[in-house]
Design an enzyme around this catalytic site. Structure first.
Site, PDB file in Angstrom:
ATOM      1  N   ASP A   1     -78.646  -0.891  13.843  1.00 55.70           N
ATOM      2  CA  ASP A   1     -78.955  -1.412  15.248  1.00 55.70           C
ATOM      3  C   ASP A   1     -78.588  -0.857  16.275  1.00 55.70           C
ATOM      4  O   ASP A   1     -77.574   0.025  16.243  1.00 55.70           O
ATOM      5  CB  ASP A   1     -77.944  -2.685  14.952  1.00 55.70           C
ATOM      6  CG  ASP A   1     -78.245  -3.773  14.157  1.00 55.70           C
ATOM      7  OD1 ASP A   1     -79.388  -3.843  13.576  1.00 55.70           O
ATOM      8  OD2 ASP A   1     -77.474  -4.617  13.796  1.00 55.70           O
TER       9      ASP A   1
ATOM     10  N   PRO B   1     -65.414 -18.597  29.646  1.00 50.03           N
ATOM     11  CA  PRO B   1     -65.758 -17.425  30.529  1.00 50.03           C
ATOM     12  C   PRO B   1     -64.631 -16.258  31.077  1.00 50.03           C
ATOM     13  O   PRO B   1     -64.990 -15.324  31.431  1.00 50.03           O
ATOM     14  CB  PRO B   1     -66.571 -17.871  31.692  1.00 50.03           C
ATOM     15  CG  PRO B   1     -66.396 -19.526  31.613  1.00 50.03           C
ATOM     16  CD  PRO B   1     -65.965 -19.749  30.156  1.00 50.03           C
TER      17      PRO B   1
ATOM     18  N   GLU C   1     -64.842 -29.775  31.278  1.00 53.20           N
ATOM     19  CA  GLU C   1     -63.368 -30.438  31.228  1.00 53.20           C
ATOM     20  C   GLU C   1     -62.765 -29.542  30.184  1.00 53.20           C
ATOM     21  O   GLU C   1     -63.055 -29.453  28.875  1.00 53.20           O
ATOM     22  CB  GLU C   1     -63.568 -31.795  30.580  1.00 53.20           C
ATOM     23  CG  GLU C   1     -64.318 -32.162  29.518  1.00 53.20           C
ATOM     24  CD  GLU C   1     -64.532 -33.603  29.204  1.00 53.20           C
ATOM     25  OE1 GLU C   1     -63.671 -34.193  29.819  1.00 53.20           O
ATOM     26  OE2 GLU C   1     -65.449 -34.040  28.516  1.00 53.20           O
TER      27      GLU C   1
ATOM     28  N   ARG D   1     -75.039 -11.761  10.569  1.00 52.57           N
ATOM     29  CA  ARG D   1     -76.160 -10.966   9.873  1.00 52.57           C
ATOM     30  C   ARG D   1     -75.270  -9.840   9.434  1.00 52.57           C
ATOM     31  O   ARG D   1     -75.836  -8.856   8.783  1.00 52.57           O
ATOM     32  CB  ARG D   1     -76.975 -10.693  11.172  1.00 52.57           C
ATOM     33  CG  ARG D   1     -76.290 -10.221  12.344  1.00 52.57           C
ATOM     34  CD  ARG D   1     -77.408  -9.946  13.306  1.00 52.57           C
ATOM     35  NE  ARG D   1     -78.663  -8.985  13.258  1.00 52.57           N
ATOM     36  CZ  ARG D   1     -78.659  -7.850  13.022  1.00 52.57           C
ATOM     37  NH1 ARG D   1     -77.340  -7.165  13.531  1.00 52.57           N
ATOM     38  NH2 ARG D   1     -79.268  -7.216  12.862  1.00 52.57           N
TER      39      ARG D   1
END
Ligand code: ADE
Length: 245
Positions: free
Chosen positions: A167, A87, A114, A152
């Protein structure tokens, strides 16, 4: 493309990686996906991969040696990207997906509560990537999200590569609305223009719908999107939008 995943929970990949486009890409040999259990590389007789942190404190730390032994056994291709899911990393987006799809090999190290010994991050990892500003219990789901969006894009993975070019985000703006039969459903009609057969007018309508949708939902994208003179004129006249540059 070869993709390796190094994880303490290989079972998590069984379903998602054997369906749909990921399955087809493997069958078509566009993708060579290998899931490795990190515990197979520990010398510990109890298959432990972690140890207590130097300096004390709660939690355990995954030992550098296990991870280096695992990747040494893999023989990385030149130009391979070794990705730590974290993160704290840079935020994943379509631009990064396209960049990763051009690498010869990706290795995902699935981080956990961890952490890894810092020497893994310093001397092995090439990229630290987050999938968004929220915390998950581990890096397995983030790795699967990234694998899905990269695979993809590989030539031969999706029936028509042009479909990925339409897209949302590929062209820097959101997608236009899609309709199929019937023409009228509960009195809700398909827009007349889509039934007109006028391909040029349809293309323009779709572009304008995509621009409107982007203006309404993600105006931040317009500042960075490649827009034509016609696009700018449309946005100015219809929405009062002015380019910041
Ligand atoms: N591990 C835990 N949360 C994550 C996130 N948001 N992105 C990538 N890896 C993670």
């Amino acid at each position: 493309m070869r993709i390796d995943v190094v994880t303490l929970f290989p079972g998590m990949f069984e379903g998602p990686m054997s369906e749909s486009i990921i399955k087809r890409a493997q069958e078509a040999e566009v993708l060579d996906l290998r899931i490795t259990d990190l515990r197979d590389y520990t010398k510990d007789k109890h298959r432990k991969v972690d140890d207590r942190p130097f300096g004390g404190g709660a939690g355990m730390v995954i030992r550098a040696e296990v991870v280096f032994d695992c990747l040494d056994a893999m023989e990385l291709a030149p130009g391979a990207r070794v990705i730590l899911t974290d993160p704290q990393g840079v935020t994943f987006d379509q631009k990064l997906a396209i960049e990763l799809s051009e690498a010869p090999q990706l290795v995902f190290l699935c981080g956990h509560y961890e952490g890894f010994d810092e020497r893994v991050r310093e001397h092995l990892v090439t990229d630290e990537i987050s999938i968004g500003d929220y915390v998950l219990t581990g890096g397995e789901l983030p790795a699967m999200v990234m694998i899905d969006s990269v695979v993809r894009l590989l030539p031969g993975a999706v029936g028509k590569i042009e479909s990925t070019h339409e897209d949302s985000f590929y062209a820097g703006i959101l997608d236009y609305p899609h309709y199929t039969r019937p023409e009228s459903y509960r009195d809700w009609e398909v827009p007349e223009i889509l039934r007109s057969g006028n391909h040029q007018a349809i293309a323009r309508w779709r572009r304008e719908q995509a621009l409107l949708r982007t203006f309404e939902r993600r105006p931040d994208l317009l500042d960075r999107a490649p827009l034509s003179k016609d696009d700018r004129k449309f946005l100015r006249e219809r929405c009062g939008w002015e380019s910041p540059v």
